[in-house]
Write an enzyme that holds these catalytic residues in place. Structure first.
Site, PDB file in Angstrom:
ATOM      1  N   LYS B  54       0.838  -1.201   0.000  1.00  0.00           N
ATOM      2  CA  LYS B  54       0.000   0.000   0.000  1.00  0.00           C
ATOM      3  C   LYS B  54       0.870   1.248   0.000  1.00  0.00           C
ATOM      4  CE  LYS B  54      -3.943  -2.345   2.088  1.00  0.00           C
ATOM      5  NZ  LYS B  54      -4.592  -2.797   3.332  1.00  0.00           N
ATOM      6  N   GLN B  98      -4.695  -1.309   9.486  1.00  0.00           N
ATOM      7  CA  GLN B  98      -4.654  -2.649   8.901  1.00  0.00           C
ATOM      8  C   GLN B  98      -5.328  -3.662   9.844  1.00  0.00           C
ATOM      9  OE1 GLN B  98      -3.344  -3.491   5.787  1.00  0.00           O
ATOM     10  NE2 GLN B  98      -4.223  -5.500   6.201  1.00  0.00           N
ATOM     11  N   ASP B 121     -10.973   3.115   4.050  1.00  0.00           N
ATOM     12  CA  ASP B 121     -11.358   1.703   3.990  1.00  0.00           C
ATOM     13  C   ASP B 121     -12.889   1.557   3.939  1.00  0.00           C
ATOM     14  OD1 ASP B 121      -9.641  -0.381   3.674  1.00  0.00           O
ATOM     15  OD2 ASP B 121      -9.330  -0.772   5.808  1.00  0.00           O
TER      16      ASP B 121
END
Lengths: 287, 287
Positions: B54, B98, B121
């Site tokens: 990422k 994460q 997200d």
């Protein structure tokens, strides 16, 4: 008729009695009764009737009923200011803004301005999100009431095939989320669905929330299914009078279904009862 | 194989190039590049690889990549404090924590602490709620990538029958919402679904997101359907090596489908590309 009639009126009365007991306990414990404030903008007669019934039911449950009736030309900023005031008021546990709002007001913005913890209509995006995630929040009243009726009729619905007709954010979408959370396999049908009859024919649970009189035909229903009719449609009769009917062709469906809700007297009474239950839950969560 | 192969790698590269152009324009207009900060707690090797990719993709798109790698025993309060700091940092447009987090940390609380406007997200309840309501918010990256692949293959999907297998809040539920918003008739299937084969057999669109190798059998697929395989399962081979396969029996399904995504090289590459697109969108919304 072979189906068992689901008596929403009786179930709602029992829930309201349960809420009234809970309200008495809350009041004894906290020295104040839970409060629900309803805001009506404009003079739509149907909305005025709803607001009146909600206020009456609130008082009957032992809660404090607040009511604001604002003129149809109320500025959005003034409505938002009222909501901010109610958000800050410790005596107000639930805030309900009666929909629809006049066109010059942005409903989304108004709903988003309500403190999610006081959003007893369950329409704030946070509450939608919590519901879809299967977490604790305030659930819209009508689907919440339907869910009570379904699970009391059928028990555990894990693995059941459910078809929800109508994808409104008030009923269809939260209904689908509740059924999915209870592990039913849910199909969300709507105006663009191609073969609605085939979907309904395989459904153990049918929830109709479209607002079209008798659109769900009786011979579509799977024998033994649980049929929940959210529609409330007023149709004119030849003699000049009118009558309320649902989205489901009741007589034909009742000859095949296992359980069915009548209109009126099915889902309708559950909505206000669930609103009272939400207000009590909001009061507990805030206390 | 009769199906057209959906090249997610190529599509993702195109999207990333598009984002890079948008980033250059944003940077020229606002005097700063959009920033994405990723937070990793603990030392799960797979998570570390994801975070690394990422960061690399973020920099390649011309954005500012921030990275926090915290020890596995980080206190929840310290993580929440870091999030508050990132929420307040005007140079940070996107925050990604994460998953999965170590067990002593409440993921729901952490996600809810992220400013919804920076929640690239798309996991904050507000963003879930906005998505389900069909309103503008940040959409989870994997379903967003699937949706791009589906609509580019099929065009207008109004009225199409879609079956989503898997009801996670990361993929299945937002995928169902996106398809419903595009007027498909969506069935959300899961581990409790009784006759999955029959559901898949009537589907014009199948999205599999369960994490079970080859669970969707080829002969279930309706001829001409669009098959999107979100599963990434590593299986051991007899020679001691391993290989990645999806949730769909690819070879058999490809002989019937109209379009199909491979694994790897299908949905996978779209996820990071959509994360970059979300970060750029968040930067624009905040600017």
């Amino acid at each position: 008729m072979s189906a068992q009639l689901i008596d929403g009126k009786a179930r709602a009365a029992a829930l309201r009695a349960e809420v009234a007991q809970g309200v008495a306990a809350f009041t004894a414990a906290h020295g104040r009764a839970p409060g629900l404030t309803v805001v009506l903008v404009g003079d739509d007669p149907a909305s005025a009737v709803y607001v009146g019934s909600k206020g009456k039911a609130t008082r009957e449950a032992g809660m404090v009923s607040g009511e604001y009736r604002l003129p149809a030309d109320t500025a959005e900023a003034d409505l938002l200011a009222l909501i901010a005031q109610l958000n800050a008021d410790p005596a107000v546990d639930g805030i309900l803004v009666q929909m629809p709002l006049p066109r010059h007001i942005d409903s989304d913005r108004v709903i988003a301005a309500i403190d999610p913890a006081k959003d007893v209509d369950g329409l704030h995006p946070v509450n939608t999100g919590l519901l879809v995630s299967g977490r604790k929040g305030l659930v819209p009243c009508t689907p919440s009431g339907c869910m009570l009726l379904i699970t009391e009729a059928m028990g555990n619905i894990a693995g059941a095939e459910a078809v929800v007709i109508g994808r409104s954010i008030l009923v269809g979408k939260p209904m689908a989320a509740l059924l999915t959370n209870a592990s039913a396999t849910v199909t969300l049908a709507h105006s663009r669905t191609r073969d609605l009859a085939a979907h309904v024919a395989r459904a153990d649970i049918v929830v109709a929330a479209v607002g079209i009189p008798n659109m769900v035909q009786g011979d579509w229903i799977k024998p033994g299914a649980c049929v929940i009719d959210v529609g409330i449609n007023r149709i004119a009769l030849p003699d000049g009078k009118s009558r309320l009917i649902g989205d489901v062709d009741f007589a034909a469906a009742a000859s095949r279904a296992g359980w069915i809700t009548p209109v009126p007297g099915g889902v309708g009474p559950m909505t206000i009862a669930c609103l009272l239950a939400n207000t009590l839950a909001a009061a507990h969560a805030r206390a």
